[in-house]
Scaffold this motif. Structure first.
Motif, PDB file in Angstrom:
ATOM      1  N   THR A 335      44.857  43.889  22.292  1.00  0.00           N
ATOM      2  CA  THR A 335      45.875  43.314  21.420  1.00  0.00           C
ATOM      3  C   THR A 335      45.587  43.705  19.975  1.00  0.00           C
ATOM      4  N   PRO A 336      46.584  44.199  19.262  1.00  0.00           N
ATOM      5  CA  PRO A 336      46.348  44.603  17.861  1.00  0.00           C
ATOM      6  C   PRO A 336      45.886  43.421  17.005  1.00  0.00           C
ATOM      7  N   ALA A 337      45.286  43.740  15.864  1.00  0.00           N
ATOM      8  CA  ALA A 337      44.790  42.711  14.943  1.00  0.00           C
ATOM      9  C   ALA A 337      45.921  41.760  14.548  1.00  0.00           C
ATOM     10  N   GLY A 338      45.605  40.471  14.542  1.00  0.00           N
ATOM     11  CA  GLY A 338      46.591  39.462  14.196  1.00  0.00           C
ATOM     12  C   GLY A 338      47.496  39.054  15.337  1.00  0.00           C
ATOM     13  N   GLY A 339      47.290  39.631  16.505  1.00  0.00           N
ATOM     14  CA  GLY A 339      48.123  39.302  17.660  1.00  0.00           C
ATOM     15  C   GLY A 339      47.807  37.937  18.235  1.00  0.00           C
ATOM     16  N   LYS A 340      48.666  37.504  19.175  1.00  0.00           N
ATOM     17  CA  LYS A 340      48.515  36.186  19.788  1.00  0.00           C
ATOM     18  C   LYS A 340      48.048  36.321  21.240  1.00  0.00           C
ATOM     19  N   ILE A 341      47.096  35.460  21.589  1.00  0.00           N
ATOM     20  CA  ILE A 341      46.574  35.404  22.959  1.00  0.00           C
ATOM     21  C   ILE A 341      46.640  33.946  23.403  1.00  0.00           C
ATOM     22  N   ALA A 342      47.396  33.677  24.462  1.00  0.00           N
ATOM     23  CA  ALA A 342      47.597  32.304  24.939  1.00  0.00           C
ATOM     24  C   ALA A 342      46.932  32.116  26.293  1.00  0.00           C
ATOM     25  N   MET A 343      45.990  31.153  26.352  1.00  0.00           N
ATOM     26  CA  MET A 343      45.352  30.769  27.602  1.00  0.00           C
ATOM     27  C   MET A 343      45.999  29.459  28.071  1.00  0.00           C
ATOM     28  N   ARG A 344      46.340  29.403  29.354  1.00  0.00           N
ATOM     29  CA  ARG A 344      47.011  28.210  29.863  1.00  0.00           C
ATOM     30  C   ARG A 344      46.467  27.861  31.242  1.00  0.00           C
ATOM     31  N   PHE A 354      45.859  29.693  36.245  1.00  0.00           N
ATOM     32  CA  PHE A 354      45.286  30.000  34.936  1.00  0.00           C
ATOM     33  C   PHE A 354      45.847  31.344  34.494  1.00  0.00           C
ATOM     34  N   SER A 355      46.452  31.379  33.310  1.00  0.00           N
ATOM     35  CA  SER A 355      47.075  32.616  32.838  1.00  0.00           C
ATOM     36  C   SER A 355      46.553  32.983  31.458  1.00  0.00           C
ATOM     37  N   VAL A 356      46.538  34.268  31.196  1.00  0.00           N
ATOM     38  CA  VAL A 356      46.200  34.819  29.878  1.00  0.00           C
ATOM     39  C   VAL A 356      47.358  35.718  29.469  1.00  0.00           C
ATOM     40  N   GLN A 357      48.038  35.357  28.378  1.00  0.00           N
ATOM     41  CA  GLN A 357      49.200  36.095  27.902  1.00  0.00           C
ATOM     42  C   GLN A 357      48.931  36.646  26.507  1.00  0.00           C
ATOM     43  N   ASP A 358      49.295  37.910  26.292  1.00  0.00           N
ATOM     44  CA  ASP A 358      49.104  38.519  24.977  1.00  0.00           C
ATOM     45  C   ASP A 358      50.390  39.228  24.556  1.00  0.00           C
ATOM     46  N   ASN A 359      50.477  39.557  23.294  1.00  0.00           N
ATOM     47  CA  ASN A 359      51.623  40.312  22.785  1.00  0.00           C
ATOM     48  C   ASN A 359      51.187  41.708  22.361  1.00  0.00           C
ATOM     49  N   GLY A 360      50.302  42.280  23.192  1.00  0.00           N
ATOM     50  CA  GLY A 360      49.792  43.616  22.926  1.00  0.00           C
ATOM     51  C   GLY A 360      50.800  44.696  23.295  1.00  0.00           C
ATOM     52  N   PRO A 361      50.342  45.940  23.430  1.00  0.00           N
ATOM     53  CA  PRO A 361      51.260  47.058  23.691  1.00  0.00           C
ATOM     54  C   PRO A 361      51.880  47.027  25.073  1.00  0.00           C
ATOM     55  N   GLU A 406      44.308  34.701  44.081  1.00  0.00           N
ATOM     56  CA  GLU A 406      44.927  36.017  43.916  1.00  0.00           C
ATOM     57  C   GLU A 406      45.287  36.209  42.451  1.00  0.00           C
ATOM     58  N   LEU A 407      45.457  37.480  42.072  1.00  0.00           N
ATOM     59  CA  LEU A 407      45.780  37.840  40.699  1.00  0.00           C
ATOM     60  C   LEU A 407      47.190  38.419  40.651  1.00  0.00           C
ATOM     61  N   GLN A 408      48.037  37.839  39.798  1.00  0.00           N
ATOM     62  CA  GLN A 408      49.379  38.361  39.566  1.00  0.00           C
ATOM     63  C   GLN A 408      49.449  38.929  38.156  1.00  0.00           C
ATOM     64  N   ILE A 409      50.055  40.115  38.041  1.00  0.00           N
ATOM     65  CA  ILE A 409      50.108  40.818  36.766  1.00  0.00           C
ATOM     66  C   ILE A 409      51.556  41.161  36.440  1.00  0.00           C
ATOM     67  N   SER A 410      51.955  40.891  35.228  1.00  0.00           N
ATOM     68  CA  SER A 410      53.268  41.314  34.739  1.00  0.00           C
ATOM     69  C   SER A 410      53.094  41.866  33.334  1.00  0.00           C
ATOM     70  N   SER A 411      53.858  42.901  33.017  1.00  0.00           N
ATOM     71  CA  SER A 411      53.727  43.530  31.702  1.00  0.00           C
ATOM     72  C   SER A 411      55.011  44.263  31.350  1.00  0.00           C
ATOM     73  N   GLU A 412      55.265  44.366  30.056  1.00  0.00           N
ATOM     74  CA  GLU A 412      56.411  45.106  29.543  1.00  0.00           C
ATOM     75  C   GLU A 412      55.959  45.868  28.312  1.00  0.00           C
ATOM     76  N   GLY A 414      55.558  47.330  24.902  1.00  0.00           N
ATOM     77  CA  GLY A 414      55.990  46.875  23.598  1.00  0.00           C
ATOM     78  C   GLY A 414      56.149  45.377  23.465  1.00  0.00           C
ATOM     79  N   VAL A 415      55.992  44.632  24.562  1.00  0.00           N
ATOM     80  CA  VAL A 415      56.156  43.177  24.538  1.00  0.00           C
ATOM     81  C   VAL A 415      54.831  42.464  24.784  1.00  0.00           C
ATOM     82  N   GLY A 416      54.084  42.902  25.791  1.00  0.00           N
ATOM     83  CA  GLY A 416      52.809  42.269  26.103  1.00  0.00           C
ATOM     84  C   GLY A 416      52.585  42.154  27.601  1.00  0.00           C
ATOM     85  N   SER A 417      51.494  41.494  27.970  1.00  0.00           N
ATOM     86  CA  SER A 417      51.096  41.377  29.372  1.00  0.00           C
ATOM     87  C   SER A 417      50.691  39.948  29.679  1.00  0.00           C
ATOM     88  N   THR A 418      50.823  39.596  30.966  1.00  0.00           N
ATOM     89  CA  THR A 418      50.385  38.283  31.440  1.00  0.00           C
ATOM     90  C   THR A 418      49.604  38.466  32.728  1.00  0.00           C
TER      91      THR A 418
END
Length: 429
Positions: A335-344, A354-361, A406-412, A414-418
């Motif tokens: 995740t670029p500097a200043g980005g957001k990382i949400a743990m839930r 348990f999810s980890v969401q970022d607004n990276g590339p 199990e691990l579920q992955i979603s990503s887009e 320019g938007v980010g990944s979960t």
């Protein structure tokens, strides 16, 4: 058939007409018609008797000669029997072909009835499991009594194959894959995976041994590099850059060896080792603090939301820490500097999420099936930039498998990944 009906009607009319004429001649029309009807009925009974006798004899015989509807009936039954014989021969040829094909298979094939009892098996299954002709109709659990197979068979969830030691040869490993078909019947494919198991064991032993053997010399090299760096010796800029690069690569090698050792332990130790109730919120709070320290001057906004503060999970705390930490660490790295990382953390439908969401590339969805493979990278250019080992998600996958998750992955792009961990075991509070 219509022609036979018309012939039979004409025959009946002729008989009744003759009987009526004779009765009119002798002035006993009713009695004559009754006698004609009895004669026709007797002829019909005689034809039925001929049909019955012919059906009771060998069907290869030609049908009795007759005319009218009875001739058509005899011919139609005969042609129907011929078609049935041809279809039976064709079906028998298919069955023989299937049996020949299954007999040539190196894998064992077992067919079970709706009760789970042996119905049919091929020669390979007989060789691998020691069946005899007298065993037909007996429960398959009588021959494969391994507890894992009994649980696998009775639970009814056959999405993944089961690998256990052979019940007949202790030196062999067998893989069982069950498929349902028909009216709750089951097909079992038995495969000898002894050689594959040995190769996998050799790979695991090799990785574990090499990792441990490399750790000692790498520790010595890292120690001398730190000594040179801290000694205050005046070094020219080229040598200073070389020393910094050596330290950087030695740290990366150390991380790689540690991850290899972790993977080796996950693969070789029995699932369920040292499991106990683990409080998840304190664990995630510690991981959040570690991620904040790792982020440093990059200033990521790392948040943690626990919807069930007292939520616990039965598992190995060290393994869970490793899995969750790898997900958060990856988010910080990419995740670029200043980005957001949400743990839930939350629970729903008696499952823990348990999810980890970022607004990276983000990345293209075509990479998702390969992300948990060892050393797989979405972009090779990221190697030097992130300093990762390429083993983090492989560790996550193995940890989750050992905790019924199990691990579920979603990503887009320019938007980010979960990345979401789903544990099917019921939560304990």
């Amino acid at each position: 058939m219509l022609r036979g009906y018309s012939v039979e009607v004409r025959r009946l009319l002729i008989i009744l007409s003759l009987c009526a004429l004779v009765g009119f001649w002798f002035d006993h029309v009713v009695w004559a018609l009754l006698a004609g009807s009895l004669l026709y009925v007797s002829w019909m009974v005689w034809q039925i008797r001929r049909l019955n006798k012919w059906l009771l004899r060998n069907n290869d015989e030609s049908p009795p000669e007759s005319s009218g509807i009875w001739g058509d009936l005899f011919d139609n039954i005969y042609h129907l029997q011929r078609r049935q014989v041809q279809e039976k021969n064709s079906l028998q040829a298919v069955i023989n072909r299937v049996q020949e094909t299954s007999a040539a298979l190196r894998d064992g094939v077992i067919v079970l009835d709706w009760r789970g009892c042996l119905d049919w098996w091929n020669p390979s299954a007989q060789r691998l499991l020691g069946f005899h002709s007298s065993d037909q109709g007996k429960s398959v659990i009588n021959f494969i009594r391994h507890p894992k197979f009994v649980n696998y068979f009775e639970e009814g969830s056959y999405s993944e194959p089961l690998e256990i030691p052979s019940p007949r040869f202790t030196s062999k490993r067998l893989q069982f894959q069950i498929t349902r078909f028909g009216r709750n019947e089951r097909l079992i494919v038995v495969r000898d995976v002894t050689q594959l198991h040995k190769l996998e064991q050799m790979r695991q032993d090799f990785v574990a041994n090499v990792s441990h053997e490399l750790r000692t010399p790498l520790t010595v090299i890292s120690g001398y590099l730190e000594t040179l760096s801290d000694s205050g010796t005046d070094l020219t800029p080229p040598w200073r850059r070389a020393l910094d690069q050596m330290q950087q690569q030695s740290k990366r090698m150390s991380l790689l060896i540690n991850d290899l050792i972790t993977l080796s332990k996950l693969e070789t130790t029995e699932s369920g080792y040292n499991h106990k109730p683990v409080k998840l919120e304190p664990l995630l709070q510690a991981i959040r603090s570690e991620a904040t320290a790792l982020s440093g001057e990059r200033g990521h906004e790392i948040s943690l939301k626990c919807e069930s503060p007292d939520l616990q999970l039965m598992g190995n705390e060290k393994e869970l820490h490793s899995a969750f930490s790898n997900l958060v660490t990856n988010a910080v790295k990419y995740t670029p500097a200043g980005g957001k990382i949400a743990m839930r953390l939350w629970q729903a439908h008696r499952q823990i999420f348990f999810s980890v969401q970022d607004n990276g590339p983000g990345f293209d969805s075509k990479h998702i099936p390969h992300l948990t493979q060892r050393f797989y990278r979405v972009e090779q250019s990221r190697n030097s930039g992130t300093g990762g080992t390429g083993l983090g998600l492989a560790i996550v996958k193995h940890v989750l498998l050992r905790h019924d998750g199990e691990l579920q992955i979603s990503s887009e792009v320019g938007v980010g990944s979960t990345f979401t961990c789903i544990f099917s075991q019921p939560p304990t509070e």
